[in-house]
Structures are given as structure tokens and as C-alpha cells.
Design an enzyme around this catalytic site. Structure first.
Site: not given
Ligand code: UDP
Length: 328
Positions: A117, A141
Site C-alpha cells: 500500500t 495498517y
């Protein structure tokens, strides 16, 4: 020989399975159906309901189906949830990925594609951000994905494993043929939320922060159509199958839109002027993040086909209408 797709019943994974089945590839999906849907699976794909952290299960699947490559999508992906539950995110995204990599090494799987990501960059010093920028995630995350990248790199150094890490920017939209899309009922992602508000499924929506150092004060993101992201995976798989070296690639278009610009596009394309409230910033959100996607264009000859915010929003609207019709 088959490809193992973890998280193949989820939003992005289901588009990957469709693309592989369109090419008549043998596909085994491993999904715990925590956010995925059995119905999202393309015909002909084998679904195993189970956990990527179950090393014995993954190893058994590798042996039984002669797995040649693993495309690892399964993860939790909501930035604010990761801030509230960091240990849950590290368990689900990092510890379980470690088990999955260990099973791959033990089972002799030589190729892996990993869903990373843009959140690994945090608030990048330069934007567009290239792959060699410093990794400084702002959220658990992002950190959970960064640590998985590192494990993969080190495992590939020590074992006969080659990998491609794809760092996704903001994935949105749906299959142009209407076969799959984002189906999570309580999805938090901007385009999904805006589309649901336009279709009357939510009374209003919020803009998280309007005082960022961006042109209109709201956060800027590089939105990429899910089909173009799947094209990047197909190119990465071909690269690995041809003996290509391990590498890391950004997946975005190289230009960004603010939250307000996205909301305007959804209002214009839906024809509905829905209610929008300003709200405080969300924890862990960088102000602006845009991909430098030169590497994937050059090295993998990746050519996006849906590079337009309107195209993304139109397909998201069409998918959401389809979901609504199914319910009624
Ligand atoms: N956002 C917003 N309202 C929403 C959902 C998202 O203002 O209901 C903003 C969010 O704060 C961020 C951007 O939209 O600046 C993109 O958020 P999203 O959750 O879609 O993706 P992320 O960038 O967090 O992966």
C-alpha cells in the site's frame, strides 16, 4: 499448475480471480470470508474456506494443487481501525503473512505477488512519490504492510522465491462488465461512501478534515481503477513467470484528486446533490499522496485503460445500483 489467490472472495481479489479465469488459468482461492463473499467468486475457481495464518492448511493446498504462484490479497485494510486495534492488525496482516510465506518456502512455491500500500510512505517528503522513498507509515495498517514487505524481501534472499510487491494507491471502481465490485456493506472508502450517499443509502457523508496543506484543504489521493490494478498483477505474474527479478512497484496514475473533487464528481455523475458535512481529520491520514508510476510503466510495460475519475465513479455507481436491485 495453479495460482493460489488469498482473499480471492474480496473486492480486489475477486477481480483477480475473474481475470485469471478469463484466461482459463487454474485458480485456488483461500479466503476466511470475513469480508469476502462466496458469490463474488468466478466460475471454475476452487474456494477453500480457511485462514492464511493456518500454515498446515496453506502447505497442504500447495501440495494438493501444485501451486506455482501465490497472489496474496488477504488482509484487513481500514486505516482508522488499525489505529484503534494495532495488535489485531499486526496479527492479521503481518504474523499471518509470515506463516503464509513460511508455507510457500516449505512447499517450494517460487513466485509471490504481495498487495502492499501507499500507506507505507506515510506523508511523503516529495510527491509524486517513487518506490525508493523513505518508508515512514503513519498508521499500524501501513506498518503491518511494510513489515510484510521486509519479510518477503529477506525470505526471497534466503530461499528460491521471487516476488513482486505492488503498492496500491486508492483502489476504486468495479468490473466494467458488472461482474464484481466493492460489496462490503460498511465500507469506509471515500468513493464507495459517496456513491452510497448519492443513492440514498446514507443520509449524508462527512469530509474528514478541510485544513490540510492542499489546494482546497481536503486530502488528495491517487485513485486507480480496480481493473487497471488487476492489469498490474497480470503483468507482474508474467514478469515472474518469465524469470524476472524481485521488485517493488507503485500502482497509481500519477495524479490526484481532493476529497471535495471526488464528491463533486459523484454528485455530477449521479445527478444527486447529497448532504456533505465537514468533520475533524481522521487519525493516520496523510495530506496528499500521489504515485510516481514510471517504474511499472517501464519495467512491466503496464498500460492503464481506465485512467479517469469519471470512469471510476461511473463503474462504482453502476455496481452499487446493481447491489441495490439485488436487495429489492
Ligand atoms: N474520506 C472522507 N470521508 C469518508 C471517507 C474518506 O473524507 O467518508 C477521506 C479520508 O479522510 C481520506 C480520503 O477520503 O482523506 C481517502 O480515504 P479512504 O478511506 O477512501 O482511503 P485511504 O486513503 O484511507 O486508504
Amino acid at each position: 499448475m495453479a495460482v493460489l489467490v488469498t482473499g480471492g472472495a474480496g473486492y480486489i481479489g475477486s477481480h483477480m480471480v475473474l481475470a485469471l479465469r478469463d484466461r482459463d488459468e487454474q485458480v485456488v482461492v483461500l479466503d476466511n470470508l470475513s469480508t469476502g463473499f462466496r458469490e463474488a467468486l468466478a466460475p471454475g475457481a476452487i474456494l477453500i474456506e480457511g485462514d492464511v495464518g493456518d500454515r498446515a492448511l496453506v502447505l497442504a493446498l500447495i501440495k494438493k494443487h501444485g501451486i506455482e504462484a501465490i497472489i496474496h490479497f488477504a488482509a484487513k485494510i481500514v486505516v482508522p481501525d488499525s489505529v484503534a486495534d494495532p495488535l489485531g492488525y499486526y496479527l492479521n496482516n503481518t504474523v499471518k503473512t509470515r506463516e503464509m510465506i513460511a508455507a510457500a518456502v516449505e512447499g517450494g512455491v517460487g513466485q509471490m505477488i504481495f498487495s502492499s500500500t501507499a500507506a507505507v510512505y506515510g506523508n511523503p517528503q516529495a510527491t509524486p512519490v517513487a518506490e525508493d522513498a523513505a518508508l515512514m507509515p503513519l498508521s499500524p495498517y501501513g506498518t503491518s504492510k511494510m513489515m510484510s514487505e521486509m519479510m518477503l524481501r529477506d525470505a526471497a534472499f534466503a530461499h528460491p522465491l521471487r516476488y513482486v510487491v505492488l503498492r496500491y494507491f486508492n483502489v476504486a471502481g468495479a468490473d466494467p462488465g458488472g461482474r464484481s465490485g466493492q460489496s462490503t456493506p460498511n465500507a469506509t472508502h471515500l468513493i464507495k461512501v459517496a456513491v452510497q450517499t448519492a443513492l440514498g443509502m446514507r443520509p449524508s457523508m462527512q469530509v474528514f478534515g478541510d485544513d490540510y496543506a492542499t489546494p482546497d484543504g481536503t486530502c488528495v489521493r491517487d485513485y486507480i481503477h480496480v481493473s487497471d490494478l488487476i492489469g498490474a498483477h497480470a503483468a507482474a505474474l508474467a514478469h515472474l513467470r518469465h524469470g524476472g527479478a524481485s521488485d517493488v512497484f507503485n500502482c497509481g496514475y500519477g495524479h490526484g484528486y481532493s476529497v471535495l473533487e471526488v464528491i463533486d464528481a459523484v454528485k455530477r455523475l449521479s445527478g444527486v446533490d447529497f448532504k456533505v458535512d465537514m468533520a475533524p481529520p481522521r487519525a493516520g491520514d496523510p495530506a496528499s499522496i500521489i504515485a510516481d508510476a514510471a517504474r511499472i510503466r517501464h519495467k512491466l510495460a503496464w498500460m492503464p485503460e481506465h485512467n479517469s475519475l469519471d470512469t471510476i465513479v461511473r463503474s462504482a455507481l453502476a455496481w452499487e445500483r446493481q447491489l441495490l436491485n439485488r436487495q429489492s
